[in-house]
Scaffold this active site. Structure first.
Site, PDB file in Angstrom:
ATOM      1  N   GLY A  31      38.888  43.476  36.656  1.00 40.08           N
ATOM      2  CA  GLY A  31      38.673  44.586  36.225  1.00 40.08           C
ATOM      3  C   GLY A  31      37.972  44.208  34.437  1.00 40.08           C
ATOM      4  N   HIS A  37      30.377  41.743  38.030  1.00 40.65           N
ATOM      5  CA  HIS A  37      30.979  42.529  39.055  1.00 40.65           C
ATOM      6  C   HIS A  37      30.247  43.752  39.672  1.00 40.65           C
ATOM      7  CE1 HIS A  37      34.264  41.380  35.934  1.00 40.65           C
ATOM      8  NE2 HIS A  37      34.594  40.690  36.954  1.00 40.65           N
ATOM      9  N   GLY A 148      32.163  35.829  43.614  1.00 38.79           N
ATOM     10  CA  GLY A 148      30.871  35.209  42.977  1.00 38.79           C
ATOM     11  C   GLY A 148      30.919  33.429  42.634  1.00 38.79           C
ATOM     12  N   ASP A 151      32.891  31.590  40.064  1.00 34.37           N
ATOM     13  CA  ASP A 151      33.951  31.021  40.579  1.00 34.37           C
ATOM     14  C   ASP A 151      33.557  30.015  41.526  1.00 34.37           C
ATOM     15  OD1 ASP A 151      35.991  32.385  38.300  1.00 34.37           O
ATOM     16  OD2 ASP A 151      34.903  33.797  38.785  1.00 34.37           O
ATOM     17  N   GLN A 154      37.230  29.279  43.540  1.00 36.66           N
ATOM     18  CA  GLN A 154      37.250  29.661  43.839  1.00 36.66           C
ATOM     19  C   GLN A 154      36.661  30.348  45.473  1.00 36.66           C
ATOM     20  OE1 GLN A 154      39.315  33.613  41.922  1.00 36.66           O
ATOM     21  NE2 GLN A 154      37.833  34.258  42.043  1.00 36.66           N
ATOM     22  N   VAL A 177      25.519  36.229  37.478  1.00 34.38           N
ATOM     23  CA  VAL A 177      24.707  37.231  36.247  1.00 34.38           C
ATOM     24  C   VAL A 177      25.196  36.662  35.582  1.00 34.38           C
ATOM     25  CG1 VAL A 177      24.914  39.933  36.112  1.00 34.38           C
ATOM     26  CG2 VAL A 177      24.808  38.578  37.938  1.00 34.38           C
ATOM     27  N   SER A 186      31.301  36.663  31.758  1.00 32.39           N
ATOM     28  CA  SER A 186      32.895  36.824  32.115  1.00 32.39           C
ATOM     29  C   SER A 186      33.397  37.772  30.952  1.00 32.39           C
ATOM     30  CB  SER A 186      32.925  35.201  31.529  1.00 32.39           C
ATOM     31  OG  SER A 186      34.690  35.088  31.360  1.00 32.39           O
TER      32      SER A 186
HETATM   33  P1  AMP Z   1      37.137  38.243  37.622  1.00 35.06           P
HETATM   34  O1  AMP Z   1      37.554  39.474  37.711  1.00 35.06           O
HETATM   35  O2  AMP Z   1      36.571  37.505  36.670  1.00 35.06           O
HETATM   36  O3  AMP Z   1      38.215  37.678  38.408  1.00 35.06           O
HETATM   37  O4  AMP Z   1      36.190  37.941  38.575  1.00 35.06           O
HETATM   38  C1  AMP Z   1      35.709  39.089  40.220  1.00 35.06           C
HETATM   39  C2  AMP Z   1      34.816  38.723  40.731  1.00 35.06           C
HETATM   40  O5  AMP Z   1      33.542  38.578  40.167  1.00 35.06           O
HETATM   41  C3  AMP Z   1      35.020  36.794  41.593  1.00 35.06           C
HETATM   42  O6  AMP Z   1      34.706  37.117  42.878  1.00 35.06           O
HETATM   43  C4  AMP Z   1      34.288  36.149  40.426  1.00 35.06           C
HETATM   44  O7  AMP Z   1      33.543  34.977  40.586  1.00 35.06           O
HETATM   45  C5  AMP Z   1      32.780  37.290  40.606  1.00 35.06           C
HETATM   46  N1  AMP Z   1      32.222  37.355  38.706  1.00 35.06           N
HETATM   47  C6  AMP Z   1      32.628  37.441  37.551  1.00 35.06           C
HETATM   48  N2  AMP Z   1      31.831  36.793  36.803  1.00 35.06           N
HETATM   49  C7  AMP Z   1      30.683  36.685  37.346  1.00 35.06           C
HETATM   50  C8  AMP Z   1      29.543  36.659  37.359  1.00 35.06           C
HETATM   51  N3  AMP Z   1      28.730  36.446  35.615  1.00 35.06           N
HETATM   52  N4  AMP Z   1      28.273  36.557  38.622  1.00 35.06           N
HETATM   53  C9  AMP Z   1      28.750  37.113  39.611  1.00 35.06           C
HETATM   54  N5  AMP Z   1      29.533  36.772  39.474  1.00 35.06           N
HETATM   55  C10 AMP Z   1      30.785  36.765  38.752  1.00 35.06           C
END
Ligand code: AMP
Length: 294
Positions: A31, A37, A148, A151, A154, A177, A186
């Site tokens: 979220g 995202h 993404g 990470d 991950q 992004v 982030s």
């Molecule tokens: P999170 O909500 O931070 O757990 O991220 C959810 C998904 O979004 C994960 O697969 C992340 O790698 C991806 N994600 C987070 N930030 C970015 C970004 N700046 N660019 C691309 N993907 C992202």
């Protein structure tokens, strides 16, 4: 767009979609959505007919002294962004305890690629991640799931899990992004005070330096790491958690950069831990801007 709280209901709806011949795409998130995202949603859209975005701040991937309690949550805003982005269902497990039985005792643990980088500084983190992603795969039986490059470790661990546990989902990795000035987006950037927000650019600048040295012909990983560390240390508020160069496929440390490699950084700016990375020689997934001319 449907908002679904119960795993059983999510499972039923995804099943109906599949029976109707639709490919189901999954975008797992915690979220506090941003354009990173939403870019995952766009990629999922291109590969599947029905898109599920999950919003779940997964307690088991946070260490005891980490930011689980403070992690930003804004479900109303997330749901509105999902509606605009053409998501078909938001899976928002509620109550949060519904994802873990009080006496749950089964975990998904990876033993090789999770040892270094964030795995070393966040013990148990990836077991929490893989376990919750396995649950989401079982609940949705997604055909495609998008993660993404932000990470990087991950995403590769989830690919490994999907291979080793014969998960049905095809794993796609979406480019990083960035904000207009190059900071990787982030949800944790919201923690940064204005001065810290400026200091946070030291990660991107260190990666730009590494790329320049590489393009000038440097292949010694140790030398490139030392240059990055020296550069980051010029930012007084920055404390390096790790700066490493690893094999892109195995995540094992490398000495010379002859194969495709991943340069991964984790740096604390004040209280906020930020990560960023660069793939070389093909850096397309990382969207690192060209370095400013000195
Ligand atoms: P999170 O909500 O931070 O757990 O991220 C959810 C998904 O979004 C994960 O697969 C992340 O790698 C991806 N994600 C987070 N930030 C970015 C970004 N700046 N660019 C691309 N993907 C992202």
């Amino acid at each position: 767009m449907q908002i679904i709280n119960a795993g059983a209901e999510m499972n039923l709806i995804a099943d109906q979609w599949r029976r109707a011949g639709h490919a189901v795409g999954l975008v797992p998130t915690m979220g506090c959505l941003h354009a990173g995202h939403l870019s995952l949603v766009k990629l999922a859209r291109a590969a599947a007919d029905k898109i599920i975005l999950s919003v779940f701040v997964n307690p088991t991937q946070f260490g005891p002294n980490e930011d689980f309690k403070q992690y930003p949550r804004n479900f109303e805003r997330d749901a509105a962004l999902c509606r605009d982005a053409g998501v078909d269902a938001v899976f928002h497990p509620a109550p949060p305890e519904s994802m873990y039985a009080a006496d749950h005792s089964v975990w998904v643990r990876e033993d090789r690629m999770s040892r270094g980088l964030c795995g070393a500084s966040r013990p148990g983190h990836f077991t929490g991640v893989l376990t919750v992603v396995a649950k989401l795969f079982n609940i949705t039986r997604a055909d495609v799931a998008v993660f993404g490059q932000k990470d990087a470790q991950q995403a590769r661990l989830i690919r490994r899990m999907a291979r080793d546990l014969h998960c049905a989902a095809r794993i796609m990795i979406a480019p990083i992004v960035r904000e207009p000035d190059g900071l990787a987006m982030s949800s944790r950037n919201a923690y940064l005070a204005p001065a810290e927000r400026r200091d946070a650019l030291c990660l991107m600048r260190a990666l730009q330096l590494a790329r320049r040295l590489y393009r000038e012909g440097e292949r010694d990983a140790g030398r490139i790491c030392r240059s990055m560390v020296e550069q980051i240390q010029q930012t007084p508020s920055a404390r390096i958690d790790y700066a490493e160069i690893v094999d892109e496929a195995t995540l094992e440390p490398v000495e010379t950069m002859e194969r495709p490699i991943l340069i991964a950084l984790a740096v604390r700016i004040g209280q906020t831990r930020l990560i960023d990375n660069l793939l070389l020689p093909d850096d397309r997934l990382c969207n690192l801007p060209p370095a400013a001319q000195p």
